[in-house]
Design a protein around this motif. Structure first.
Motif, short mmCIF file in Angstrom:
data_model
loop_
_atom_site.label_atom_id
_atom_site.label_comp_id
_atom_site.label_asym_id
_atom_site.label_seq_id
_atom_site.Cartn_x
_atom_site.Cartn_y
_atom_site.Cartn_z
N SER A 101 0.82 -1.22 0.00
CA SER A 101 0.00 0.00 0.00
C SER A 101 0.85 1.26 0.00
O SER A 101 0.42 2.30 -0.50
CB SER A 101 -0.93 0.01 1.22
OG SER A 101 -1.85 -1.06 1.15
N LEU B 238 3.27 2.99 -1.61
CA LEU B 238 4.01 3.03 -2.87
C LEU B 238 5.26 3.89 -2.77
O LEU B 238 6.33 3.52 -3.25
CB LEU B 238 3.10 3.56 -3.99
CG LEU B 238 3.68 3.56 -5.40
CD1 LEU B 238 3.91 2.13 -5.88
CD2 LEU B 238 2.76 4.31 -6.36
N CYS C 70 7.98 2.26 -0.82
CA CYS C 70 8.59 1.15 -1.58
C CYS C 70 9.66 1.66 -2.52
O CYS C 70 10.70 1.00 -2.70
CB CYS C 70 7.50 0.40 -2.36
SG CYS C 70 8.10 -1.08 -3.19
N ASP D 74 6.39 -2.11 -8.14
CA ASP D 74 5.27 -2.68 -7.40
C ASP D 74 5.28 -4.18 -7.69
O ASP D 74 5.69 -4.61 -8.77
CB ASP D 74 3.95 -2.04 -7.86
CG ASP D 74 2.74 -2.60 -7.15
OD1 ASP D 74 2.33 -2.01 -6.14
OD2 ASP D 74 2.21 -3.64 -7.60
N THR E 140 -1.38 0.55 -9.29
CA THR E 140 0.02 0.93 -9.08
C THR E 140 0.98 0.11 -9.94
O THR E 140 2.14 0.49 -10.09
CB THR E 140 0.41 0.80 -7.61
OG1 THR E 140 0.16 -0.55 -7.17
CG2 THR E 140 -0.39 1.76 -6.74
N PRO F 117 -3.32 -0.92 -5.13
CA PRO F 117 -2.03 -1.64 -5.08
C PRO F 117 -2.07 -2.95 -5.85
O PRO F 117 -3.03 -3.72 -5.77
CB PRO F 117 -1.83 -1.89 -3.58
CG PRO F 117 -2.65 -0.83 -2.90
CD PRO F 117 -3.84 -0.64 -3.79
N ALA G 185 -4.29 -8.11 -6.62
CA ALA G 185 -4.96 -6.88 -6.22
C ALA G 185 -6.41 -7.14 -5.84
O ALA G 185 -7.05 -8.07 -6.34
CB ALA G 185 -4.93 -5.87 -7.38
#
Length: 592
Positions: free
Chosen positions: A312, A314, A317, A369, A473, A508, A518
């Motif tokens: 979640s 992003l 990450c 992602d 994402t 996500p 997802a």
């Protein structure tokens, strides 16, 4: 020189941070509330063929259909439908330019409207995807992942669908005709909207009280363009994975093909469509994408407070993951447990996006992602990229257009021509062509297809109209970062108050308009936009569910897993206790 990955992470971080600073916590606003639509009953379906008149428009059929079920796309995707009238028609029938010097190619804006017997007083323009060229059933399907009974038609909307002014799904010949280009970009919407409202008036005795516009992919772009060019025509805009700068994104797909091509052995045979496809797809195998995805998951999954296979956070990450550091590198042969240095280079370049010789980005970058491991990501980035985008870039988006000898990429000749165009395309030249005009083609593709950097939505805002955007994402076609950048720019232009009229929700793991690891089923989204427009109540979060039929779901997920989609830049964060399969155990929190 390529953008370094640290720069990519910094860019997305700044975008999140700026929007976070500007975002308003208070949804109360002095903007108008448009009020609820009022229902009406269909008078006479078949009489509309003779009764309805509108400039340069012909109704070709009208049929009353009982309540039942309809296969939306001919592939077994069944939806419930109420009793309704289905009409077909054409606008602006004319002759224009076509393939091989044809000067009398037949063109028209073909459309279908479905008018429920018991109407809720609302109208929805169903924007279709890809190159259009086909009149999809006018049922008001926003995402193909919605539930059986969640279409706009089933909810009582009157719905229109069109081919955007040319006939031939996936065919690029219309790019040789300037008017067909304009109709595809925005002209069909401009012409069909007043016609549809007039037809509704004849059918029900009044025009729609509220009008909505919805679509995903190119349909999302259509929706964004409608909000930009025609804000007075619609009250609510429902946007999915939009191609806001589609010509640039299409060129970027071909840049990806060029990167993969550098991994093909010099002695590989490339004389047939099958050989070219196999060579491209062999450069990075499914097991290697799985490795990349699992490496991203390892670094990023826990950032939102729970290791659940959903990333979640992003922005966090992008700071936590580095492809060179965090993915094992092969010392010897490829065996699925590592990536070679060259594979890392290629994938890193693709994620960073193409640059011009000046060092300027041609398009934005793609955030990392774990949805990169889904089959849809590889399909769009690899063989589908040149088979779908080469002819489009050449003939529809370049000025002057370049005509192919063969557009049929199911044939050896057609796919070879598309592949050769893709690998030979110079990024500087492509950028020039998508921005160029001539005396015959007076609007460039970046004019008739894109938003042009527009951030002024004063008309839409002051009318009380609203916009909800969803973006996966892990979209490999239209970068979620492009949508984030747009939203951040609009937020800045509105003194940090963009969320008074537009809200962005990231999904996500979702690939392009669905699938991936997802929760990609958003059944309430149409109700959410209607409630916001007509009562002023904005959605705090939107509940998304997993779909059992999604073959990309991890085996350890519950089939009914749900998650809240949070308004950007908030992140769905685990509360620390409660059922991890339920959205009730998560809260929307702004990242620090």
């Amino acid at each position: 020189m390529k953008m370094k990955l640290s720069t990519v992470a910094l860019s997305i971080t700044l975008s999140f941070a700026l929007s976070g600073c500007n975002s308003s916590d208070d949804d109360t606003t002095s903007l108008p509330i448009l009020g609820e639509a009022q229902p009406a009953t269909l008078a006479d379906c078949t009489a509309l063929i003779e009764k309805f008149t509108f400039e340069d428009t012909v109704i070709t059929s009208a049929e009353l259909i009982d309540a039942g079920e309809i296969d939306y796309n001919g592939r077994g995707q069944i939806f419930a439908t109420p009793a309704h009238c289905v009409l077909t028609g054409e606008m602006e029938e004319r002759l224009g330019k076509g393939l091989k010097g044809i000067e009398d190619q037949a063109y028209a804006i073909s459309f279908e409207m479905r008018l429920p017997t018991d109407w809720n007083g609302r109208f929805l323009y169903q924007a279709n995807g890809g190159l259009d060229g086909k009149v999809n059933k006018a049922m008001g399907i926003f995402l193909g992942t919605v539930a059986y009974d969640a279409s706009a038609l089933n909810k009582g909307f009157a719905v229109i669908s069109s081919d955007a002014g040319h006939d031939g799904y996936g065919e690029q010949y219309f790019g040789l005709d300037h008017q067909a280009r304009i109709n595809y970009g925005y002209g069909a919407v401009e012409k069909l909207t007043p016609m549809a409202k007039s037809l509704i008036s004849d059918a029900y005795g009044k025009q729609p009280d509220r009008s909505y516009f919805a679509g995903c992919s190119n349909g999302g772009r259509h929706t964004m363009v409608a909000a930009t060019r025609f804000p007075e025509m619609y009250d609510g805009f429902l946007v999915g994975d939009p191609g806001n700068d589609l010509p640039q994104a299409a060129v970027t797909q071909l840049y990806g093909v060029q990167q993969f091509e550098t991994l093909i052995p010099a002695d590989a045979p490339l004389t047939t469509a099958a050989e070219i496809t196999a060579a491209i797809e062999g450069t990075v195998l499914a097991v290697e994408y799985d490795l990349l995805a699992s490496s991203i998951t390892k670094q990023c999954d826990a950032l939102d407070g729970l290791e659940d296979g959903i990333i979640s956070d992003l922005v966090g990450c992008q700071l936590a993951f580095d492809i060179n550091r965090d993915v094992p590198q092969c010392d010897g042969q490829r065996d699925g447990t590592c990536l070679t240095a060259e594979q890392k280079r290629v994938l890193g370049n693709i994620m960073a996006g193409p640059q011009l010789s000046s060092g300027e980005d041609l398009y934005t970058h793609f955030p990392y992602d774990n949805g990169i491991g889904a089959s849809g990501w590889a399909s769009w980035e690899m063989s589908a990229a040149f088979s779908r985008d080469a002819g489009t870039v050449a003939t529809v988006f370049s000025t002057p257009p370049v005509e192919f000898d063969n557009y049929d990429t199911s044939s050896d000749a057609g796919l070879i021509e598309a592949y050769q165009y893709a690998v030979g395309l110079d990024m500087d030249e492509a950028n020039t062509l998508i921005n160029a005009t001539t005396s015959e083609f007076s609007e460039s593709s970046m004019s008739f297809m894109a938003l042009g950097g527009e951030t002024n939505y004063d008309v839409m805002r002051e009318r009380g109209a609203k916009m909800i955007l969803l973006h996966g994402t892990a979209d490999p076609v239209f970068s979620v970062q492009n949508t984030i950048d747009w939203y951040q720019s609009v937020d800045e232009a509105n003194a940090g108050n963009a969320d008074e009229f537009a809200k962005l929700y990231l999904i996500p793991g979702m690939n392009h308009c669905g699938n991936g690891p997802a929760t990609d089923q958003v059944n309430t989204i149409l109700d959410d936009i209607v409630t916001w427009v007509e009562t002023g109540m904005a959605p705090e979060s939107i509940t998304a569910n997993a779909r059992e039929e999604n073959t990309e779901l991890p085996v350890d997920w519950a089939k009914d897993r749900s998650r809240p989609l949070c308004p950007f830049p908030q992140v769905a964060t685990y509360d620390g206790s409660g059922d991890i399969e339920s959205s009730d155990s998560f809260s929307c929190i702004k990242p620090q």
